[in-house]
Design a protein around this motif. Structure first.
Motif, PDB file in Angstrom:
ATOM      1  N   ILE A  90     -37.913  19.001 -15.066  1.00  0.00           N
ATOM      2  CA  ILE A  90     -37.262  17.801 -14.349  1.00  0.00           C
ATOM      3  C   ILE A  90     -38.195  17.010 -13.712  1.00  0.00           C
ATOM      4  CG2 ILE A  90     -35.547  16.964 -12.861  1.00  0.00           C
ATOM      5  CD1 ILE A  90     -33.623  19.187 -13.672  1.00  0.00           C
ATOM      6  N   THR A  91     -38.950  18.019 -12.579  1.00  0.00           N
ATOM      7  CA  THR A  91     -39.753  17.168 -11.956  1.00  0.00           C
ATOM      8  C   THR A  91     -41.340  17.012 -12.638  1.00  0.00           C
ATOM      9  OG1 THR A  91     -40.672  19.507 -11.142  1.00  0.00           O
ATOM     10  CG2 THR A  91     -38.992  18.352  -9.960  1.00  0.00           C
ATOM     11  N   SER A  92     -41.397  17.308 -13.827  1.00  0.00           N
ATOM     12  CA  SER A  92     -42.458  17.009 -14.549  1.00  0.00           C
ATOM     13  C   SER A  92     -42.447  15.580 -15.159  1.00  0.00           C
ATOM     14  CB  SER A  92     -42.791  17.779 -15.824  1.00  0.00           C
ATOM     15  OG  SER A  92     -41.560  17.448 -16.768  1.00  0.00           O
ATOM     16  N   SER A  93     -41.390  14.823 -14.780  1.00  0.00           N
ATOM     17  CA  SER A  93     -41.291  13.397 -14.970  1.00  0.00           C
ATOM     18  C   SER A  93     -41.838  12.595 -13.713  1.00  0.00           C
ATOM     19  CB  SER A  93     -39.938  13.028 -14.918  1.00  0.00           C
ATOM     20  OG  SER A  93     -39.580  11.611 -14.860  1.00  0.00           O
ATOM     21  N   PRO A  94     -42.899  11.930 -14.107  1.00  0.00           N
ATOM     22  CA  PRO A  94     -43.449  10.994 -12.657  1.00  0.00           C
ATOM     23  C   PRO A  94     -42.521  10.410 -11.747  1.00  0.00           C
ATOM     24  CG  PRO A  94     -44.710  10.567 -14.795  1.00  0.00           C
ATOM     25  CD  PRO A  94     -43.528  11.393 -15.288  1.00  0.00           C
ATOM     26  N   ASP A  95     -41.469   9.777 -12.428  1.00  0.00           N
ATOM     27  CA  ASP A  95     -40.428   9.066 -11.740  1.00  0.00           C
ATOM     28  C   ASP A  95     -39.768   9.957 -10.819  1.00  0.00           C
ATOM     29  OD1 ASP A  95     -41.160   6.587 -12.642  1.00  0.00           O
ATOM     30  OD2 ASP A  95     -39.633   6.231 -14.183  1.00  0.00           O
ATOM     31  N   ALA A  96     -39.161  11.213 -11.456  1.00  0.00           N
ATOM     32  CA  ALA A  96     -38.615  12.168 -10.672  1.00  0.00           C
ATOM     33  C   ALA A  96     -39.555  12.863  -9.555  1.00  0.00           C
ATOM     34  CB  ALA A  96     -38.146  13.520 -11.676  1.00  0.00           C
ATOM     35  N   GLN A  97     -40.744  13.065  -9.821  1.00  0.00           N
ATOM     36  CA  GLN A  97     -41.654  13.519  -8.803  1.00  0.00           C
ATOM     37  C   GLN A  97     -41.915  12.551  -7.662  1.00  0.00           C
ATOM     38  OE1 GLN A  97     -42.760  16.752  -8.906  1.00  0.00           O
ATOM     39  NE2 GLN A  97     -43.128  16.269  -6.970  1.00  0.00           N
ATOM     40  N   ASP A  98     -42.133  11.346  -8.040  1.00  0.00           N
ATOM     41  CA  ASP A  98     -42.099  10.187  -6.904  1.00  0.00           C
ATOM     42  C   ASP A  98     -41.189   9.970  -6.146  1.00  0.00           C
ATOM     43  OD1 ASP A  98     -44.654   9.481  -8.169  1.00  0.00           O
ATOM     44  OD2 ASP A  98     -44.132   7.702  -9.165  1.00  0.00           O
ATOM     45  N   LEU A  99     -39.847  10.072  -6.751  1.00  0.00           N
ATOM     46  CA  LEU A  99     -38.701  10.099  -5.826  1.00  0.00           C
ATOM     47  C   LEU A  99     -38.531  11.489  -5.172  1.00  0.00           C
ATOM     48  CD1 LEU A  99     -36.052   8.813  -5.069  1.00  0.00           C
ATOM     49  CD2 LEU A  99     -34.769   9.642  -6.934  1.00  0.00           C
ATOM     50  N   LEU A 100     -38.768  12.576  -5.534  1.00  0.00           N
ATOM     51  CA  LEU A 100     -38.619  13.713  -4.654  1.00  0.00           C
ATOM     52  C   LEU A 100     -39.784  13.703  -3.446  1.00  0.00           C
ATOM     53  CD1 LEU A 100     -37.163  16.286  -5.007  1.00  0.00           C
ATOM     54  CD2 LEU A 100     -38.785  17.122  -6.203  1.00  0.00           C
TER      55      LEU A 100
ATOM     56  N   THR B 141     -29.740  13.099 -11.021  1.00  0.00           N
ATOM     57  CA  THR B 141     -30.490  14.299 -11.616  1.00  0.00           C
ATOM     58  C   THR B 141     -30.894  15.399 -10.757  1.00  0.00           C
ATOM     59  OG1 THR B 141     -31.112  13.103 -13.599  1.00  0.00           O
ATOM     60  CG2 THR B 141     -32.609  15.187 -13.220  1.00  0.00           C
ATOM     61  N   LEU B 142     -31.806  14.970  -9.498  1.00  0.00           N
ATOM     62  CA  LEU B 142     -32.142  15.664  -8.493  1.00  0.00           C
ATOM     63  C   LEU B 142     -31.034  16.438  -7.792  1.00  0.00           C
ATOM     64  CD1 LEU B 142     -35.089  13.388  -7.196  1.00  0.00           C
ATOM     65  CD2 LEU B 142     -35.250  15.332  -8.648  1.00  0.00           C
ATOM     66  N   LEU B 143     -30.134  15.653  -7.592  1.00  0.00           N
ATOM     67  CA  LEU B 143     -28.902  16.402  -6.807  1.00  0.00           C
ATOM     68  C   LEU B 143     -28.346  17.349  -7.833  1.00  0.00           C
ATOM     69  CD1 LEU B 143     -26.966  12.917  -5.476  1.00  0.00           C
ATOM     70  CD2 LEU B 143     -28.027  14.835  -4.100  1.00  0.00           C
ATOM     71  N   ARG B 144     -28.335  17.008  -9.204  1.00  0.00           N
ATOM     72  CA  ARG B 144     -27.702  18.131  -9.797  1.00  0.00           C
ATOM     73  C   ARG B 144     -28.455  19.344  -9.970  1.00  0.00           C
ATOM     74  NH1 ARG B 144     -27.052  14.140 -13.188  1.00  0.00           N
ATOM     75  NH2 ARG B 144     -25.091  13.065 -13.060  1.00  0.00           N
ATOM     76  N   ALA B 145     -29.770  19.156 -10.103  1.00  0.00           N
ATOM     77  CA  ALA B 145     -30.634  20.098 -10.226  1.00  0.00           C
ATOM     78  C   ALA B 145     -30.811  21.136  -8.837  1.00  0.00           C
ATOM     79  CB  ALA B 145     -32.000  19.657 -10.616  1.00  0.00           C
ATOM     80  N   SER B 146     -30.141  20.357  -7.673  1.00  0.00           N
ATOM     81  CA  SER B 146     -30.170  21.157  -6.245  1.00  0.00           C
ATOM     82  C   SER B 146     -31.705  20.975  -5.828  1.00  0.00           C
ATOM     83  CB  SER B 146     -29.564  22.545  -6.210  1.00  0.00           C
ATOM     84  OG  SER B 146     -28.488  22.693  -6.678  1.00  0.00           O
ATOM     85  N   LEU B 147     -32.216  19.822  -6.349  1.00  0.00           N
ATOM     86  CA  LEU B 147     -33.623  19.421  -5.483  1.00  0.00           C
ATOM     87  C   LEU B 147     -33.522  18.637  -4.395  1.00  0.00           C
ATOM     88  CD1 LEU B 147     -35.863  19.162  -8.843  1.00  0.00           C
ATOM     89  CD2 LEU B 147     -35.735  21.225  -7.271  1.00  0.00           C
ATOM     90  N   ALA B 148     -32.367  17.862  -4.513  1.00  0.00           N
ATOM     91  CA  ALA B 148     -32.133  16.990  -3.144  1.00  0.00           C
ATOM     92  C   ALA B 148     -30.635  17.284  -2.855  1.00  0.00           C
ATOM     93  CB  ALA B 148     -32.195  15.390  -3.836  1.00  0.00           C
TER      94      ALA B 148
ATOM     95  N   ARG C 158     -26.915  10.488   3.640  1.00  0.00           N
ATOM     96  CA  ARG C 158     -28.516  10.300   3.607  1.00  0.00           C
ATOM     97  C   ARG C 158     -28.860  11.243   2.566  1.00  0.00           C
ATOM     98  NH1 ARG C 158     -29.913   6.324   6.893  1.00  0.00           N
ATOM     99  NH2 ARG C 158     -32.151   6.799   6.776  1.00  0.00           N
ATOM    100  N   LEU C 159     -29.461  10.901   1.578  1.00  0.00           N
ATOM    101  CA  LEU C 159     -30.297  11.627   0.494  1.00  0.00           C
ATOM    102  C   LEU C 159     -31.548  12.117   0.963  1.00  0.00           C
ATOM    103  CD1 LEU C 159     -30.406  12.401  -2.549  1.00  0.00           C
ATOM    104  CD2 LEU C 159     -31.679  10.218  -2.892  1.00  0.00           C
ATOM    105  N   LYS C 160     -31.613  13.543   0.725  1.00  0.00           N
ATOM    106  CA  LYS C 160     -32.941  14.270   1.369  1.00  0.00           C
ATOM    107  C   LYS C 160     -33.451  15.338   0.406  1.00  0.00           C
ATOM    108  CE  LYS C 160     -31.477  14.320   6.281  1.00  0.00           C
ATOM    109  NZ  LYS C 160     -31.475  15.621   7.532  1.00  0.00           N
ATOM    110  N   LYS C 161     -34.614  15.436   0.315  1.00  0.00           N
ATOM    111  CA  LYS C 161     -35.224  16.530  -0.420  1.00  0.00           C
ATOM    112  C   LYS C 161     -34.706  17.895   0.076  1.00  0.00           C
ATOM    113  CE  LYS C 161     -39.536  18.645  -1.940  1.00  0.00           C
ATOM    114  NZ  LYS C 161     -41.058  18.582  -1.988  1.00  0.00           N
ATOM    115  N   ARG C 162     -34.039  18.862  -0.896  1.00  0.00           N
ATOM    116  CA  ARG C 162     -33.612  19.877  -0.296  1.00  0.00           C
ATOM    117  C   ARG C 162     -34.520  20.855   0.422  1.00  0.00           C
ATOM    118  NH1 ARG C 162     -28.806  22.148  -0.705  1.00  0.00           N
ATOM    119  NH2 ARG C 162     -28.410  20.737  -2.619  1.00  0.00           N
ATOM    120  N   GLY C 163     -34.198  21.298   1.557  1.00  0.00           N
ATOM    121  CA  GLY C 163     -35.064  22.054   2.500  1.00  0.00           C
ATOM    122  C   GLY C 163     -35.718  21.177   3.376  1.00  0.00           C
ATOM    123  N   THR C 164     -35.577  19.787   3.508  1.00  0.00           N
ATOM    124  CA  THR C 164     -36.248  19.091   4.629  1.00  0.00           C
ATOM    125  C   THR C 164     -35.079  18.730   5.638  1.00  0.00           C
ATOM    126  OG1 THR C 164     -35.927  17.048   3.578  1.00  0.00           O
ATOM    127  CG2 THR C 164     -37.824  17.837   3.083  1.00  0.00           C
TER     128      THR C 164
END
Length: 179
Positions: free
Chosen positions: A118-128, A159-166, A173-179
């Motif tokens: 999922i995070t290999s997408s530049p758009d997903a990585q940029d958002l994360l 997608t980031l929410l579903r993958a538990s990355l956010a 408020r939307l946050k990167k998981r762990g921050t």
């Protein structure tokens, strides 16, 4: 503390609350420790039939995709409902099939985690990466008003929410998981 340990600690605190019942869903069959689970345990979800897998996929992704590509994508899911859901939400992004074909052997063997894909997408990585900057997170309205050069911003958010990355905190408020 890893996320499994944190979840087990939270569940151990919740178990003593009177008048509270929890229904927990798991990706695997291993139950969190420190909790006495009621019996009998429910059986794990069964794999879907190919026909049901196709129906599920098209209910989510709509019937606008090449059926040959969908069949190939579904062959990677082993007809597991969660995997079909993930594929159906990601299929609109260019290169999904080709990237999945490359990564699937490593994912299946356990060598890499599917979230890497999922995070290999530049758009997903940029958002994360963006979500890691503000300590308070970002409201969806702020994301939309930001005019970030990320195609399908809300799709990647989901997608980031579903993958538990956010995650979304209690203030929305939307946050990167762990921050």
């Amino acid at each position: 503390m890893d996320s499994c340990e944190g979840i087990e600690k939270l569940l151990s605190l919740l178990k003593d609350m009177p008048h509270l019942a929890l229904v927990i869903t798991l990706r695997g069959e291993e139950r969190p420790a420190q909790v006495r689970w009621t019996r009998p345990f429910l059986a794990p979800l069964k794999l879907l039939t190919l026909e049901d897998a196709c129906h599920t996929f098209f209910d989510i992704a709509e019937d606008i995709h090449d059926s040959n590509e969908v069949d190939r994508l579904l062959s990677f899911t082993d007809n597991m409902p969660l995997a079909i859901d993930l594929m159906a939400h990601l299929v609109d992004y260019e290169g999904v099939l080709s990237r999945w074909e490359v990564l699937w052997p490593e994912i299946k063997s356990g060598a890499i985690n599917p979230t890497v894909w999922i995070t290999s997408s530049p758009d997903a990585q940029d958002l994360l990466n963006l979500l890691a900057i503000p300590p308070d997170g970002i409201l969806e309205l702020e994301l939309l008003q930001s005019k970030l050069p990320i195609e399908n911003l809300l799709g990647w958010k989901a997608t980031l929410l579903r993958a538990s990355l956010a995650t979304i905190d209690v203030r929305g408020r939307l946050k990167k998981r762990g921050t």
